[in-house]
Motif scaffolding. Structure first.
Motif, PDB file in Angstrom:
ATOM      1  N   TYR A 230      32.197  45.164  34.322  1.00 31.71           N
ATOM      2  CA  TYR A 230      33.053  44.747  35.377  1.00 31.71           C
ATOM      3  C   TYR A 230      32.608  43.341  35.615  1.00 31.71           C
ATOM      4  CZ  TYR A 230      35.691  43.721  39.893  1.00 31.71           C
ATOM      5  OH  TYR A 230      36.427  43.054  40.322  1.00 31.71           O
TER       6      TYR A 230
ATOM      7  N   ASP B  52      40.158  54.835  34.006  1.00 34.28           N
ATOM      8  CA  ASP B  52      39.301  54.904  32.601  1.00 34.28           C
ATOM      9  C   ASP B  52      39.066  56.535  32.189  1.00 34.28           C
ATOM     10  OD1 ASP B  52      39.658  52.215  32.472  1.00 34.28           O
ATOM     11  OD2 ASP B  52      37.599  51.947  32.239  1.00 34.28           O
TER      12      ASP B  52
ATOM     13  N   ILE C 286      45.484  47.910  33.466  1.00 34.79           N
ATOM     14  CA  ILE C 286      44.779  46.952  34.000  1.00 34.79           C
ATOM     15  C   ILE C 286      45.529  46.352  35.315  1.00 34.79           C
ATOM     16  CG2 ILE C 286      44.135  44.386  33.447  1.00 34.79           C
ATOM     17  CD1 ILE C 286      42.679  45.977  31.546  1.00 34.79           C
TER      18      ILE C 286
ATOM     19  N   HIS D 156      40.903  44.278  35.901  1.00 32.68           N
ATOM     20  CA  HIS D 156      40.086  45.469  35.548  1.00 32.68           C
ATOM     21  C   HIS D 156      41.083  46.603  35.390  1.00 32.68           C
ATOM     22  CE1 HIS D 156      40.310  45.635  39.835  1.00 32.68           C
ATOM     23  NE2 HIS D 156      40.046  46.810  39.979  1.00 32.68           N
TER      24      HIS D 156
ATOM     25  N   ARG E 147      35.718  45.037  29.149  1.00 32.76           N
ATOM     26  CA  ARG E 147      36.540  46.080  29.837  1.00 32.76           C
ATOM     27  C   ARG E 147      35.771  47.266  28.970  1.00 32.76           C
ATOM     28  NH1 ARG E 147      42.225  48.698  29.290  1.00 32.76           N
ATOM     29  NH2 ARG E 147      41.576  50.099  31.094  1.00 32.76           N
TER      30      ARG E 147
END
Length: 268
Positions: A256, A187, A201, A145, A261
């Motif tokens: 998630y 993000d 990631i 993630h 994504r």
């Protein structure tokens, strides 16, 4: 880090270890309520096909104070609450300096990211314990993630590796540097910087013999704030890459758990 000595970070690490070593019934005193992310327990199950992480965790909103639910803050081990409060204040100062430094690095006015992030921006601290796992080849500690925060302050385990970052299709181990905070771009910082700073990631792999501890603090914007690329980073040469997003964290949790994504949904 902003008055966080090695001694102080070691204290956080030891208190975390002591909490997870308590008998289950003691930890269950802080069990999260159904539908609430705060408290002790494993991740919320949102769907039947959700990939579950191999993890025991305590999740607490630590800032601002009016969003703290102290009934979930452990009274045992002794000093846990007071130390966490002190750690929160120290981290808050670091976050402010970090936002300003990132703005300066892009020749922007100091407060441009801070203002978009908002005065009542939230901090969530998550204490993680990844138990030893008999089949580390089959079970992931935390699935791949990017973080749904602006950025994340991570106190990793001193002895046990586990954190890995994806680069050019390959997984690389994060080195162990004891009593050091690792700062990870999330993000929302990628969106605010119009893709100049990347949200990497990452994943956590399990260990056959040893448990692994970490403490992560996520910096999340005020819920009323709209997050978008800042004006000074959008031009003809570098067009705007992301839509405006609001309450990204809610979208993030759903994505998630499904292994998706969420930032891809924000691309123009």
């Amino acid at each position: 880090m902003g008055g966080c000595s090695e001694y102080f970070l070691d204290k956080i690490y030891k208190l975390t270890k002591q909490f997870f070593a308590l008998p289950t019934e003691e930890k269950q005193k802080y069990a999260r309520d159904i539908g609430n992310v705060q408290g002790y327990g494993s991740d919320m199950i949102l769907s039947d096909d959700q990939i579950l992480d191999w993890i025991d965790r305590l999740f607490l909103t630590t800032y601002p104070e009016d969003q703290q639910h102290l009934k979930f803050w452990p009274e045992v081990p002794t000093g846990f609450r007071e130390t966490l409060h002190e750690y929160t204040m120290k981290q808050h100062a670091v976050i402010e300096q970090f936002f300003k430094g990132m703005a300066r690095s892009l020749d922007l006015e100091d407060n441009v990211f801070l203002e978009m992030h908002g005065e009542n921006a939230r901090m969530d601290t998550r204490f993680n314990m990844y138990p030893p796992c008999p089949r580390p080849d089959m079970v992931i500690g935390a699935k791949p993630h990017g973080d749904g925060s602006a950025f994340t302050l991570l106190l990793p385990d001193k002895d046990v590796e586990g954190l890995q970052f994806l680069k050019d299709g390959k997984w690389y181990k994060a080195p162990i540097v004891p009593d050091t905070i690792l700062i990870n771009v999330g993000d929302l910082m990628e969106i605010m910087s119009n893709g100049i700073y990347k949200s990497p990631i990452h994943r956590v792999v399990t260990n056959r013999e040893k448990e692994r501890i970490s403490v992560a603090t996520f910096c999340v914007p005020s819920p009323d704030k709209e997050i978008q690329p800042v004006e000074g980073l959008v031009s003809e040469a570098r067009p705007r890459l992301y839509k405006t997003v609001k309450k990204y964290v809610e979208l993030y949790f759903d994505s998630y758990q499904q292994g998706l994504r969420p930032i891809e949904a924000a691309l123009i």
